[in-house]
Write a protein that holds these residues in place. Sequence first.
Motif, mmCIF file in Angstrom:
data_model
loop_
_atom_site.group_PDB
_atom_site.id
_atom_site.type_symbol
_atom_site.label_atom_id
_atom_site.label_comp_id
_atom_site.label_asym_id
_atom_site.label_seq_id
_atom_site.Cartn_x
_atom_site.Cartn_y
_atom_site.Cartn_z
ATOM 1 N N GLY A 298 0.820 -1.212 0.000
ATOM 2 C CA GLY A 298 0.000 0.000 0.000
ATOM 3 C C GLY A 298 0.850 1.257 0.000
ATOM 4 N N GLN A 301 2.264 1.779 -3.422
ATOM 5 C CA GLN A 301 1.234 2.277 -4.338
ATOM 6 C C GLN A 301 0.946 3.763 -4.111
ATOM 7 N N LYS A 302 0.904 4.173 -2.855
ATOM 8 C CA LYS A 302 0.549 5.564 -2.585
ATOM 9 C C LYS A 302 1.675 6.530 -2.930
ATOM 10 N N GLN A 332 -0.159 -0.896 -9.994
ATOM 11 C CA GLN A 332 -0.922 -2.065 -9.585
ATOM 12 C C GLN A 332 0.043 -3.127 -9.061
ATOM 13 N N SER A 387 -4.604 -1.658 -3.085
ATOM 14 C CA SER A 387 -5.762 -1.906 -3.946
ATOM 15 C C SER A 387 -5.899 -3.413 -4.162
#
Length: 457
Positions: A298, A301-302, A332, A387
């Motif tokens: 996460g 990804q952020k 992703q 995600s």
Amino acid sequence: MVARDNSNFSFADLEQWLNDHRVTEIECLVPDLTGVARGKILPREKFTEDRGMRLPEAIVAIGVTGEFPSEGPYYDVIHATDRDMHLRPDPSTVRIVPWAADPTAQVIHDCFDRHGTLIPYAPRSVLRHVCDLYAAEGWAPVVAPELEFYLIERSTDPNQPLRPPRGRSGRAETSRQAYSIDAVNEFDPLFEDIYDYCQKMELNVDTLIHEVGAGQMEINFFHDHPLGLADEVFFFKRTIREAALRHEMYATFMAKPMAHEPGSAMHVHQSITDTVSGRNLFSNEDGSPSREFLWYIGGLQKYTPAAMALFAPYVNSYRRLARSTAAPINIQWGTDNRTVGIRSPVATPAARRIENRVIGADANPYVALAATLACGYLGIKNRIEPSPECKGDAYLSEYQLPRSLSEALGWLADETELHSVLGKDFITVYSEIKDIEHSEFMQVISPWEREHLLLHV
């Protein structure tokens, strides 16, 4: 080929090592923001006497063309009087220089101010700081880079497109030869020298493969502590360039050196070990993925989109990150899926890890490792959920990364949480240097512009 453990090397050990290797000269090295080796060459006696040297503060904070900003926030960090920084050798980094005519050693130095504080914008300082944040939590980050590069025919004219070199057969590659043993064997004399150099330097290199592009290779490193591996990548780049020159060719780590060939990446596998139990923090006791594993994803990804100026540091870097080039275009994640930016390879629970696939081969290894570890660190600290896993072709999804260096710098400026982990002074100096490089690039008129705009607009 496994490197020796020099982690507890003292200055007395260093002196003994220099004696054992009959060293007469020392290359005192400092990696700058681009990953270039700056410093001085000292006689052995002078090195032993001083155990350090001085260089101007800005030497580690210049662009790839050697330019400095003339004004602005850069000088809020680096004093306008061009003060000295004090360099101290790290004994654990000593390596022989196998291509030198006389017995010569190379030693990486850390940068301090006159009060003994680490220079915060020096790349090695940034990575040290991030590793210290992990240590404060009782965590030990572990990384393993996979570094791609191209062998290129020698050319002194920058206006001419680059071409693959001729191998033993006298022919250059004209097609893509992924994982071809015969294609690697075309350059056996070069790779014999490379492995000989790496063995003499005790570098932690593992597998050599032929990548997809014509003349494109990949070298993998064994997993280890991030600072030691960043040093090894730094040494390896010097080594392979030198070996290639001796075989009348170039080795390049440009992200996209040839228009119709794939780009070159530095994929980084990463995990975290609990320093008390030795357990892989990414796996639960029953072998299932842990919360920390998902939070780390996460965080990647952020924060990866904002960190792209650190992972893809040049205008050329963004030519690689396109839908048609087999490089990631988004953040992703997926298991055993090479189309995503964040991949989880199939592994045992003890070896569970995450692979960051967006980093370019042109990235400074210290900066890139610091940035990817910072993203994951923030993910765990802030408990950021990832995600849903991508189980299809991520190349069919939308772009989630900046498309240019200027856009990437804007995103980096807005992500203050990254600033707090990597250091505000570092972000300021780095961003100012990249602004200068982008401005210089925008002054160059490309062949495409002359071809299509000269008489048509």
